[in-house]
Scaffold this motif. Structure first.
Motif, PDB file in Angstrom:
ATOM      1  N   UNK A  86       0.857  -1.179   0.000  1.00 59.35           N
ATOM      2  CA  UNK A  86       0.000   0.000   0.000  1.00 59.35           C
ATOM      3  C   UNK A  86       0.893   1.230   0.000  1.00 59.35           C
ATOM      4  N   UNK A  87       0.337   2.335  -0.445  1.00 63.00           N
ATOM      5  CA  UNK A  87       1.103   3.568  -0.429  1.00 63.00           C
ATOM      6  C   UNK A  87       1.221   4.080   1.001  1.00 63.00           C
ATOM      7  N   UNK A  88       2.372   4.542   1.365  1.00 65.68           N
ATOM      8  CA  UNK A  88       2.551   5.091   2.702  1.00 65.68           C
ATOM      9  C   UNK A  88       1.911   6.478   2.805  1.00 65.68           C
ATOM     10  N   UNK A 178      -9.759  12.468  -7.149  1.00 66.89           N
ATOM     11  CA  UNK A 178      -8.485  11.729  -7.246  1.00 66.89           C
ATOM     12  C   UNK A 178      -7.274  12.657  -7.140  1.00 66.89           C
ATOM     13  N   UNK A 179      -7.381  13.794  -7.818  1.00 60.91           N
ATOM     14  CA  UNK A 179      -6.282  14.760  -7.833  1.00 60.91           C
ATOM     15  C   UNK A 179      -6.528  15.804  -6.751  1.00 60.91           C
ATOM     16  N   UNK A 180      -5.615  15.907  -5.813  1.00 60.16           N
ATOM     17  CA  UNK A 180      -5.814  16.857  -4.730  1.00 60.16           C
ATOM     18  C   UNK A 180      -4.855  18.027  -4.829  1.00 60.16           C
ATOM     19  N   UNK A 181      -5.143  19.070  -4.052  1.00 53.12           N
ATOM     20  CA  UNK A 181      -4.208  20.179  -3.906  1.00 53.12           C
ATOM     21  C   UNK A 181      -3.720  20.116  -2.467  1.00 53.12           C
ATOM     22  N   UNK A 211      -5.411   6.864  -1.629  1.00 48.92           N
ATOM     23  CA  UNK A 211      -6.287   5.819  -2.157  1.00 48.92           C
ATOM     24  C   UNK A 211      -6.076   5.613  -3.652  1.00 48.92           C
ATOM     25  N   UNK A 212      -5.828   6.701  -4.354  1.00 43.22           N
ATOM     26  CA  UNK A 212      -5.584   6.574  -5.790  1.00 43.22           C
ATOM     27  C   UNK A 212      -4.227   5.909  -6.040  1.00 43.22           C
ATOM     28  N   UNK A 301     -10.920   8.159  -1.619  1.00 45.51           N
ATOM     29  CA  UNK A 301     -10.953   8.114  -0.142  1.00 45.51           C
ATOM     30  C   UNK A 301     -12.220   8.738   0.417  1.00 45.51           C
ATOM     31  N   UNK A 302     -13.332   8.455  -0.232  1.00 43.25           N
ATOM     32  CA  UNK A 302     -14.596   9.020   0.227  1.00 43.25           C
ATOM     33  C   UNK A 302     -15.050   8.323   1.506  1.00 43.25           C
TER      34      UNK A 302
END
Length: 461
Positions: A86-88, A178-181, A211-212, A301-302
DNA sequence: GCATGATCATGC
DNA sequence: GCATGATCATGC
């Protein structure tokens, strides 16, 4: 020195990159780097660029391998007990230039120029290791699947619009899917000018939500995709409608129906008393098999919250979050705190209401906390931290019931602090002994969202 | 009828 | 054994 690879030939770059698999930087780089000491974030990537790929780290607006349009990104992994990766953390991309983005469209944007195609290098993080000894586990090129790209484009437009509106200082990761700031750089609060507002705004970068990134990892690692059910079935659908609209259109036909009627209409068998009933009902309406997770929700990540309203519109219960550990809370800074992190998620509220004793499905609503309310929640967090730090949790004890000084519902319209434990003796250790009771551990507590806040700011708005 | 402290029930 | 969603009990 002989050329290691041909940087204008993508296959050559990829082949050279893939030699990193199951190796460490110490193994693949010139021993000269061992003489240097490297620490801190970002250094893994810098060493990789400088000593393996042998070019100088840059902060150009073009991709790292610009001749072939490939951006190099390295990112840490963690490993689950079942050995899956998983991504850290979130994957941080290029910094958003607030002043420039308002004049760009997606295809000419700095985001797209730099990240349309990414060479990903994932290494296994280990807190007890020198970063030179992290094992590189996954290496591959990443290009966006068509349906993901539609959602990412809309996310980018959402971010751009907020900046254009002079609200760069109000940006939140919860604004998008999916794309955050995400904030980037400087504990002292690196700030930048923004257009259409004299207020400075925190520096932010485009980023993929954790999550993405998990789904990128699963895709690269070729892990079975069986555990996920897709909401979006066709690319024509997602080109016409946003993820939000797609989800709402699936729920709307059931508005106003009782829970029994919905179950009947769906033609499914669900145990109404099961704890997972509402989660199952939500999946069934979305057309996702019950034993699978909703892929798009996981990527974004909803956080799904089911709320049952009384006839007067007040939720029957407040909404709880995970308990906090007292010792960790007092070490946190608000900006990187667990509570703020949760509040900056995108939420999906599913509202039911009791009408004449029957539970009626009212509506669903995507929501993320507005900036002004985040500031209110901060007050609750700050007070809680101060109380725990000073050993001043307990106000008085009456008939063995302990009354606390934690911020209550009157203190703040958004949030309060209350116990969330199995028993009063279900505790976490305290950093400072409680002054009144002399206890060095205390019943687990968590932050809650006030039911009146849910009613006024989420349900009725 | 709500606020607050306390606790239950289920599932992993 | 614990996290999490859900609910109870008491007092004002």
């Amino acid at each position: 020195m002989k050329p290691l690879y041909n940087k204008s030939d993508k296959q050559s770059v990829l082949a050279f990159a893939k030699k990193l698999k199951n190796k460490t930087l110490r193994e693949v780089c010139d021993p000269i780097i061992l003489k240097h000491t490297y620490s801190g974030k970002g250094n893994f990537g810098q060493i990789l660029e400088k000593y393996y790929f042998q070019y100088e780290p840059n902060s150009e607006s073009e991709a790292d391998f610009n001749e072939i349009g490939l951006e190099l990104k390295s990112s840490p992994l963690k490993q689950l007990k079942n050995k899956e990766f998983r991504s850290k953390e979130r994957l941080v991309l290029n910094i958003i230039n607030y002043l420039e983005v308002v004049n760009q469209d997606f295809t000419t944007s700095s985001f797209w120029k730099k990240n349309a195609s990414i060479l990903l290098v994932f290494y296994l993080y280990n807190a007890n290791q020198n970063l030179l000894d992290y094992i590189i586990k996954l290496v591959d090129e990443w290009n966006f699947p068509e349906n993901d790209l539609e959602i990412i484009k809309r996310d980018w437009e959402t971010i751009k619009k907020k900046i254009t509106d002079g609200k760069a200082h109000e940006l939140s990761e919860g604004d998008t899917f999916y794309l955050g700031a995400c904030t980037k750089g400087g504990k002292g609060g690196n700030e930048r000018l923004q257009p259409n507002n004299t207020l400075p705004a925190k520096q932010r970068a485009y980023s993929f939500k954790q999550g993405y990134v998990n789904h990128i990892i699963a895709s690269i690692a070729n892990e079975a995709a069986g555990a996920y059910g897709k909401l979006i079935k066709s690319s024509t659908e997602v080109k016409k409608k946003s993820l939000e609209e797609i989800v709402l259109s699936k729920f709307k036909p059931y508005y106003g129906l009782s829970v029994d009627q919905i179950v009947k209409r769906l033609g499914i068998k669900l145990n109404v008393n099961a704890k997972s009933f509402y989660a199952s009902l939500t999946k069934a309406i979305l057309g996702v098999e019950l034993d699978k997770e909703v892929e798009e929700f996981e990527k974004a990540e909803i956080i799904v919250k089911t709320v049952r309203l009384k006839e007067n519109n007040l939720p029957k219960e407040d909404i709880s979050f995970p308990t906090f550990k007292y010792k960790e809370l007092i070490e946190e800074a608000w900006e990187t705190s667990e509570f703020k992190e949760i509040l900056e998620h995108k939420f999906l509220f599913v509202f039911f209401q009791f009408v004449n004793g029957q539970l009626i499905f009212k509506k669903v609503k995507f929501w993320n906390m507005p900036y002004k309310d985040i500031l209110q929640a901060k007050k609750v967090w700050v007070k809680t931290k101060a109380i725990v730090s000073s050993g001043g949790i307990v106000k008085k004890v009456v008939n063995k019931i302990r009354y606390t000084n934690f911020p209550n519902k009157r203190f703040n319209t958004v949030s309060h602090v209350r116990p969330h434990a199995q028993k009063a003796n279900d505790t976490y250790p305290l950093p400072t002994k409680d002054k009144v009771t002399q206890l060095n551990e205390y019943t687990k507590h968590c932050f809650w969202l006030n039911s009146s806040y849910i009613r006024d700011e989420i349900y009725l708005k």
